[in-house]
Design a protein around this motif. Sequence first.
Motif, PDB file in Angstrom:
ATOM      1  N   LYS A 259       9.721   6.561   4.097  1.00  0.00           N
ATOM      2  CA  LYS A 259       9.146   5.682   5.121  1.00  0.00           C
ATOM      3  C   LYS A 259       9.359   4.221   4.744  1.00  0.00           C
ATOM      4  O   LYS A 259       9.690   3.383   5.591  1.00  0.00           O
ATOM      5  N   LEU A 260       9.168   3.924   3.477  1.00  0.00           N
ATOM      6  CA  LEU A 260       9.339   2.544   3.024  1.00  0.00           C
ATOM      7  C   LEU A 260      10.803   2.122   3.133  1.00  0.00           C
ATOM      8  O   LEU A 260      11.106   0.951   3.433  1.00  0.00           O
ATOM      9  N   HIS A 261      11.709   3.070   2.912  1.00  0.00           N
ATOM     10  CA  HIS A 261      13.132   2.752   3.029  1.00  0.00           C
ATOM     11  C   HIS A 261      13.502   2.409   4.467  1.00  0.00           C
ATOM     12  O   HIS A 261      14.373   1.560   4.709  1.00  0.00           O
ATOM     13  N   ALA A 262      12.823   3.047   5.437  1.00  0.00           N
ATOM     14  CA  ALA A 262      13.074   2.721   6.837  1.00  0.00           C
ATOM     15  C   ALA A 262      12.601   1.310   7.177  1.00  0.00           C
ATOM     16  O   ALA A 262      13.132   0.678   8.086  1.00  0.00           O
ATOM     17  N   ILE A 263      11.594   0.813   6.433  1.00  0.00           N
ATOM     18  CA  ILE A 263      11.072  -0.541   6.683  1.00  0.00           C
ATOM     19  C   ILE A 263      11.859  -1.574   5.884  1.00  0.00           C
ATOM     20  O   ILE A 263      12.257  -2.616   6.407  1.00  0.00           O
ATOM     21  N   LEU A 264      12.068  -1.292   4.594  1.00  0.00           N
ATOM     22  CA  LEU A 264      12.747  -2.225   3.697  1.00  0.00           C
ATOM     23  C   LEU A 264      14.123  -1.678   3.358  1.00  0.00           C
ATOM     24  O   LEU A 264      14.309  -0.973   2.358  1.00  0.00           O
TER      25      LEU A 264
ATOM     26  N   SER B 247      16.351  -2.050  -0.319  1.00  0.00           N
ATOM     27  CA  SER B 247      15.464  -2.515  -1.383  1.00  0.00           C
ATOM     28  C   SER B 247      15.792  -1.745  -2.653  1.00  0.00           C
ATOM     29  O   SER B 247      15.694  -0.510  -2.676  1.00  0.00           O
ATOM     30  N   PRO B 248      16.187  -2.418  -3.752  1.00  0.00           N
ATOM     31  CA  PRO B 248      16.572  -1.686  -4.967  1.00  0.00           C
ATOM     32  C   PRO B 248      15.441  -0.831  -5.520  1.00  0.00           C
ATOM     33  O   PRO B 248      15.683   0.287  -5.996  1.00  0.00           O
ATOM     34  N   GLN B 249      14.204  -1.348  -5.481  1.00  0.00           N
ATOM     35  CA  GLN B 249      13.089  -0.588  -6.039  1.00  0.00           C
ATOM     36  C   GLN B 249      12.865   0.704  -5.266  1.00  0.00           C
ATOM     37  O   GLN B 249      12.634   1.765  -5.859  1.00  0.00           O
ATOM     38  N   VAL B 250      12.935   0.627  -3.946  1.00  0.00           N
ATOM     39  CA  VAL B 250      12.705   1.824  -3.133  1.00  0.00           C
ATOM     40  C   VAL B 250      13.832   2.824  -3.336  1.00  0.00           C
ATOM     41  O   VAL B 250      13.595   4.037  -3.481  1.00  0.00           O
ATOM     42  N   LEU B 251      15.069   2.353  -3.359  1.00  0.00           N
ATOM     43  CA  LEU B 251      16.199   3.253  -3.584  1.00  0.00           C
ATOM     44  C   LEU B 251      16.090   3.953  -4.945  1.00  0.00           C
ATOM     45  O   LEU B 251      16.375   5.155  -5.067  1.00  0.00           O
ATOM     46  N   TYR B 252      15.661   3.199  -5.959  1.00  0.00           N
ATOM     47  CA  TYR B 252      15.522   3.808  -7.275  1.00  0.00           C
ATOM     48  C   TYR B 252      14.454   4.893  -7.269  1.00  0.00           C
ATOM     49  O   TYR B 252      14.641   5.981  -7.820  1.00  0.00           O
TER      50      TYR B 252
ATOM     51  N   ALA C  87       0.832  -1.207   0.000  1.00  0.00           N
ATOM     52  CA  ALA C  87       0.000   0.000   0.000  1.00  0.00           C
ATOM     53  C   ALA C  87       0.867   1.257   0.000  1.00  0.00           C
ATOM     54  O   ALA C  87       0.595   2.215  -0.742  1.00  0.00           O
ATOM     55  N   LEU C  88       1.917   1.264   0.804  1.00  0.00           N
ATOM     56  CA  LEU C  88       2.780   2.438   0.881  1.00  0.00           C
ATOM     57  C   LEU C  88       3.538   2.657  -0.425  1.00  0.00           C
ATOM     58  O   LEU C  88       3.694   3.794  -0.885  1.00  0.00           O
ATOM     59  N   TYR C  89       4.006   1.577  -1.040  1.00  0.00           N
ATOM     60  CA  TYR C  89       4.737   1.700  -2.304  1.00  0.00           C
ATOM     61  C   TYR C  89       3.819   2.239  -3.411  1.00  0.00           C
ATOM     62  O   TYR C  89       4.173   3.169  -4.141  1.00  0.00           O
ATOM     63  N   ASN C  90       2.614   1.675  -3.503  1.00  0.00           N
ATOM     64  CA  ASN C  90       1.688   2.126  -4.540  1.00  0.00           C
ATOM     65  C   ASN C  90       1.197   3.536  -4.280  1.00  0.00           C
ATOM     66  O   ASN C  90       0.921   4.297  -5.212  1.00  0.00           O
ATOM     67  N   LEU C  91       1.104   3.917  -3.012  1.00  0.00           N
ATOM     68  CA  LEU C  91       0.722   5.291  -2.684  1.00  0.00           C
ATOM     69  C   LEU C  91       1.782   6.267  -3.178  1.00  0.00           C
ATOM     70  O   LEU C  91       1.450   7.346  -3.703  1.00  0.00           O
ATOM     71  N   GLY C  92       3.049   5.880  -3.040  1.00  0.00           N
ATOM     72  CA  GLY C  92       4.111   6.725  -3.568  1.00  0.00           C
ATOM     73  C   GLY C  92       4.030   6.874  -5.075  1.00  0.00           C
ATOM     74  O   GLY C  92       4.219   7.972  -5.628  1.00  0.00           O
ATOM     75  N   LEU C  93       3.741   5.772  -5.773  1.00  0.00           N
ATOM     76  CA  LEU C  93       3.596   5.859  -7.231  1.00  0.00           C
ATOM     77  C   LEU C  93       2.408   6.733  -7.623  1.00  0.00           C
ATOM     78  O   LEU C  93       2.457   7.451  -8.628  1.00  0.00           O
TER      79      LEU C  93
END
Length: 831
Positions: free
Chosen positions: A543-548, A551-556, A520-526
């Motif tokens: 926020k997602l980076h603090a959890i994961l 993660s290459p997708q989040v860093l990108y 949900a958080l990742y799609n909300l960012g998109l």
Amino acid sequence: MQNVHLAPEDNDDLYSGYNDYNPSFDTETLEQDEAFQQAVKTSYGRRPPMTGRAPTTAAKGRLTTAMRGRAGMPSSMGRPTTGAVAADGGVARPMTAVRAAGYSSAGNRGASFDPLNQRGPAPPLETKNEDTPEEKIKQLEKKVNELIEESCFAASRQELNLALEKAKEAGRKERVLVRQREQMAVNDQINLDLTYSVLFNLANMYEANEMFSEALNTYQVIVKNKMFSNAGRLKVNMGNIYFKQRNYPKAIKFYRMALDQVPNTHKDMRIKIMQNIGIVFVKMGQYTDAITSFSHIMSEKPDYQTAFNLLLCYFGTGDRDKMKRSFQQLLQVDLHIDDEDKYLPHPDDQHANLVLEAIKNDTLRVKEKETKSNMERYVMAGAKIIAPAIEPSFAAGYDWCVDCVKSSMYNELANDLEINKAVMYLKQKDTTQAIETLKGFEKKESKCASAAATNLSFLYFLQNEYQSADKYAEMAMQADRYNPFGMVNKGNCLYVQGDYEKAREFYQEAYRTDSSCTEALYNLGLTFKKLGQYDDTLDCFLKLHAILRNSPQVLYQIANCYEMMEDTTQAAEWYLQLIGVVTTDPGILSRLGEMYDNEGDKSQAFQYHYESYRYFPSNIDIIEWLGAYYIDSQFCEKAIHYFERAAVIQPNQVKWQLMIASCHRRSGNYQQALETYKAIHKRFPENIECLKFLVRLCTDMGLKEVQEYATKLKKAEKAKEQREQRATSGTRRGSGRGPRGGSAGNSGRAGSGGSGGSRSSARGSRSTSGRRRGLPETDDPYEADEPQEIDASYVDPLGPSVERPKTAARSRDKTEDEFADEELGEDLLPE
């Protein structure tokens, strides 16, 4: 006896007479007592209290008290006072011979109270003499114990090196202690418990630091010493060390030796050793011997872990009947957990609710939850393993497992097994059967129906049937209003329909319902990214980076968001972090090279472009950039290698061969340049640029072919003019084909066999790391912008030369076709 009152026999009041008292003790009538009042008014009654001082020289001959000749003051009772002469001249009442201890009316006035004749202060306590051998031994023993404790505490903090040093120091001091006892000839006072503790702790620290040889030697010292009772049990530890060293035969040997030395009364210890023996046999592939050990444990004290191991052994031997029997034994294991009803609230009992509040999250409750979770995990795993093996088809095997679970105390796991059955259908790419299995949950309890509808929505979403996906997402939310995955699927359906505002609402609701729902958080960012709200996008992905973490997708996405916000410094920093996680991604390497190129840092740009070329040598844009870089750096010979590779990839593009010839010409190799131009003319006879260079080279070199090439050049130019005239007159309107003559930049889009202006844009290779499902089109991880055309024209002293590429096309991590079968919601399937 006159004051004694005896109760008559016929008097029932046993407490009569207690209120009668002697009137001499009545203090309430003192004011009316004339004798007492007279005594108070006389000087005797007003004299000061006596002191303990001895009579001074001025008063020698005066008596202090009870002076003879002075009349004694009669008391309120009318009798003369003690030691006083009667007023009527009678004989005074003699003084009593009994006096208080330590009191004398005669002398020693002012002396301190000392009934035991002790004079002076008490002597100080006797100090210990620390120089005595006995005291030194006691202090040394205390120091050894302190070192052992420090070693254990350091090991508990995972400071293994410090723990080992403390253990070694304790061993050294213990040996010094033993030598001192021997010198004092008190060997009978040797502390064997201390010696055992030192050696045992030292062996443990050696093992913790993976110094297995030293640990084994220390254990051998303990085991061989007959003075240590029950030391044979330490052979279990020695067997564990051999197990870590993968020396399985010796491990079994020591386990069996330890088993022989453990009495039958220690049942739990023997069962644990038998478990170790069975696990070693499994490691050795001797499933029959392992089955013997595990079967013995199941007959003595069954537990779910041993039952699962026994099931695996029967699976290894391929015995279907015994697999079924062991699965049934697994379901019959008693976890010794109290009924869950005791944790339910009591509406009418406030005291019980307070007790419940105290115990619902205590250590015992946490342990019960962990045990139950492990048991359910073993049951699910066992069913997955044996279902394809116990029946001809895995569906029939799952049905048998489901029937067994329904008839056991774990019947709530039957629905989970049915969902796993649908997942197995998906793994076999049998989508139809998976959908049919999941549809069977529509009329079941709400929790199972919600999980099944969520998976159905996911399946239809993958098949691009968005209406069905939306329908089952709605059903999932109706069955369970707080199902975050159902909300995510609903948001996905709205996202692909372009309704980003409503999609955002569902994603936010899912995230509020379950803060651990990373989808949900990742799609909300998109979604925020689509809406152009880059600050909110960045907030979501941070926020997602603090959890994961990592993660290459989040860093990108974070780096790309900074890039869209035109903060190149932060973007470059996050891209560098991404390269640290995914070191071989050519798309990110080329993106970094492009950013440094735009900032004017050519050396860094070359480094990242070259790294991208190493991992993906078929990217035309990177090849062109590297070739142009070497030409600008006056290393034309090195540029030839890259243009030759480009010519291999795109053999119908004339510009790559023209660049090869230009590099030969710039480096002074005119003969090779002439041969290259002739080869180009042979393949592309109408190319005007090639003919111009042939005429110039032949003229400079004095060759006879100059006239021939000059004639061909005139014909090619005349044909070009005629084509231009026809294009302007409209005879070939809409053809879209450019003139065949012109610069080398145009020759890449024209000429016989040319690509006609369309140039394939190479994509970056796929990232080697795992992927989180992204939304379709261009918002997937490692998305790329539209490729930019690169001006490859050149003008040199003899003619046109090559210009630097303006910007390299951004490579993609995946092509659009590769995303056709990937959407958000992959993580919605149960694990």
